[in-house]
Design an enzyme around this catalytic site. Structure first.
Site, short mmCIF file in Angstrom:
data_model
loop_
_atom_site.label_atom_id
_atom_site.label_comp_id
_atom_site.label_asym_id
_atom_site.label_seq_id
_atom_site.Cartn_x
_atom_site.Cartn_y
_atom_site.Cartn_z
N HIS A 74 -9.43 1.29 4.72
CA HIS A 74 -8.19 1.41 5.48
C HIS A 74 -8.43 2.33 6.68
O HIS A 74 -9.20 3.28 6.59
CB HIS A 74 -7.09 1.97 4.57
CG HIS A 74 -5.74 1.92 5.22
ND1 HIS A 74 -5.33 2.86 6.14
CD2 HIS A 74 -4.71 1.04 5.10
CE1 HIS A 74 -4.11 2.55 6.55
NE2 HIS A 74 -3.71 1.45 5.94
N SER A 125 3.27 -2.39 10.54
CA SER A 125 4.71 -2.46 10.83
C SER A 125 5.34 -3.80 10.45
O SER A 125 6.23 -4.30 11.15
CB SER A 125 4.98 -2.13 12.31
OG SER A 125 4.57 -0.80 12.59
N GLU A 132 -5.62 -5.06 10.55
CA GLU A 132 -4.60 -4.06 10.80
C GLU A 132 -4.94 -3.28 12.07
O GLU A 132 -5.71 -2.31 12.03
CB GLU A 132 -4.54 -3.06 9.63
CG GLU A 132 -4.21 -3.68 8.30
CD GLU A 132 -3.58 -2.64 7.37
OE1 GLU A 132 -2.44 -2.86 6.95
OE2 GLU A 132 -4.22 -1.62 7.10
N GLY A 184 2.34 1.99 10.93
CA GLY A 184 3.32 3.07 10.81
C GLY A 184 3.98 3.45 12.13
O GLY A 184 4.62 4.49 12.23
N GLU A 242 -6.83 4.71 7.87
CA GLU A 242 -6.60 6.14 7.61
C GLU A 242 -7.82 6.75 6.94
O GLU A 242 -8.16 7.91 7.18
CB GLU A 242 -5.34 6.30 6.74
CG GLU A 242 -4.08 6.02 7.55
CD GLU A 242 -2.90 5.50 6.74
OE1 GLU A 242 -2.91 5.60 5.51
OE2 GLU A 242 -1.97 4.96 7.37
N ASN A 299 0.88 -1.18 0.00
CA ASN A 299 0.00 0.00 0.00
C ASN A 299 0.91 1.23 0.00
O ASN A 299 1.50 1.56 1.02
CB ASN A 299 -0.88 -0.05 1.25
CG ASN A 299 -1.70 1.21 1.43
OD1 ASN A 299 -1.79 2.04 0.53
ND2 ASN A 299 -2.30 1.35 2.61
N TRP A 300 0.99 1.87 -1.14
CA TRP A 300 1.94 2.98 -1.28
C TRP A 300 1.40 4.30 -0.73
O TRP A 300 2.12 5.29 -0.70
CB TRP A 300 2.36 3.13 -2.76
CG TRP A 300 3.17 1.99 -3.28
CD1 TRP A 300 3.50 0.83 -2.61
CD2 TRP A 300 3.79 1.88 -4.58
NE1 TRP A 300 4.26 0.02 -3.41
CE2 TRP A 300 4.45 0.64 -4.63
CE3 TRP A 300 3.82 2.70 -5.69
CZ2 TRP A 300 5.16 0.20 -5.75
CZ3 TRP A 300 4.53 2.27 -6.82
CH2 TRP A 300 5.19 1.04 -6.83
N LYS A 301 0.14 4.31 -0.38
CA LYS A 301 -0.49 5.51 0.22
C LYS A 301 -0.23 6.74 -0.65
O LYS A 301 -0.22 6.64 -1.87
CB LYS A 301 0.01 5.69 1.66
CG LYS A 301 -0.17 4.42 2.50
CD LYS A 301 0.04 4.61 3.97
CE LYS A 301 -0.15 3.29 4.69
NZ LYS A 301 -0.03 3.38 6.15
N GLY A 306 2.76 -1.23 4.41
CA GLY A 306 2.80 0.19 4.09
C GLY A 306 4.24 0.65 3.86
O GLY A 306 4.80 0.48 2.78
N GLY A 307 4.85 1.19 4.89
CA GLY A 307 6.19 1.79 4.79
C GLY A 307 7.21 0.92 4.07
O GLY A 307 7.92 1.39 3.17
P1 PGA Z 1 2.80 0.06 7.80
O1 PGA Z 1 1.34 0.33 7.19
O2 PGA Z 1 3.32 -1.20 7.18
O3 PGA Z 1 3.61 1.27 7.42
O4 PGA Z 1 2.62 -0.07 9.29
C1 PGA Z 1 0.45 -0.72 6.95
C2 PGA Z 1 -0.80 -0.18 6.29
O5 PGA Z 1 -1.17 0.97 6.54
O6 PGA Z 1 -1.45 -0.90 5.51
#
Ligand code: PGA
Length: 258
Positions: A101, A220, A173, A179, A103, A16-18, A241-242
């Site tokens: 998600h 994470s 999640e 994150g 967010e 997930n590149w956000k 994510g990251g």
């Molecule tokens: P993260 O994000 O791996 O940076 O914790 C995961 C996500 O938001 O899907």
């Protein structure tokens, strides 16, 4: 568009590149990770860049088995909805879409009800849905994780007819793990999926389909901790994510799932 072949519960590693990467930068990252990703077999890989990079990345992924997904959609097919993107628009490029998600729930007002509309829209346009669920830190500390997550699964998937178990992916999640570098323990995530998510799916779709739905862990995930998750019986991959923005890290996580 042809969907990648998946057996039931083939491991899925999704990036997930956000809000990162222009189309040019996205293709640069794809070219860095492509050889490593293609060398890993038995794992389905999925990249979810921003909308504006979907077309460019879909060109780069042509002829590979790497799937493409978006990070959001609107459930209406068309209309006066400035700034929104429909399932049919995504289906020109994508096989998957991430929905709900944390967010989007936290910053863009998404609810279980809007998530439900979005999952329906995705499935009816031949897109696979990656529906995200997870409890906040407060809900976790108050002992409400099971209640919150079963509600998110139930209400997000209400009145949905699932043609096949591979059309839906659930990503667990925990919000406090995203994150933050503070990942959930693999055993804890596995228990939550076994005791809450899968039984809720079974209540909705029956035991057989529930057993075939992939459930990912996200929060994470790094190359150093990924294998612990994939050793768990109920965890069928990761939503990353990251670490999905670094070619070596994303390839490393994919290798850990093989
Ligand atoms: P993260 O994000 O791996 O940076 O914790 C995961 C996500 O938001 O899907």
């Amino acid at each position: 568009m042809i969907k990648p072949v998946t057996n039931s519960r083939t491991p899925l590693i999704a990036g997930n590149w956000k809000l990162h990467k222009t189309a040019v930068e996205a293709n640069q990252l794809v070219s860095e990770m492509l050889p490593g990703l293609q060398a890993v077999t038995g794992v389905e890989k999925l990249l979810c860049p921003p909308f504006t990079a979907l077309q460019a990345v879909s060109e780069s992924l042509k002829g590979t088995e790497i799937a493409l997904g978006a990070q959001n959609l609107h459930w209406e097919t068309s209309g006066a909805l400035t700034g929104e993107i429909s399932a049919a628009m995504l289906a020109e490029f994508c096989q998957y879409v991430i929905i709900g998600h944390s967010e989007r729930r936290a910053y863009f007002g998404e609810t279980d009800e809007t998530v439900n509309h979005k999952v329906r829209a995705a499935l009816s346009h031949n897109l696979r849905a990656v529906m995200c669920v997870g409890e906040t830190l407060k809900e976790n500390e108050d002992g409400q994780a099971a209640e919150v997550i079963s509600r998110q699964v139930r209400d997000g998937l209400t009145e949905i007819n699932l043609a096949g178990s591979t059309d839906l992916v659930v990503a667990y999640e925990p919000v406090w793990a995203i994150g933050t570098g503070r990942a959930a323990t693999a055993e804890g995530a596995n228990l939550l999926i076994r005791n809450v998510i899968r039984p809720t799916l079974a209540g909705l779709f029956g035991e057989e389909i529930a057993q075939g739905i992939r459930v990912l862990y996200g929060g994470s995930v790094k190359p150093g901790n990924a294998a612990e998750y994939f050793q768990q019986s109920e965890i069928d991959g990761a939503l990353v994510g990251g670490a999905s923005l670094k070619a070596d890290d994303f390839v490393g996580i994919t290798q850990a799932a093989a």
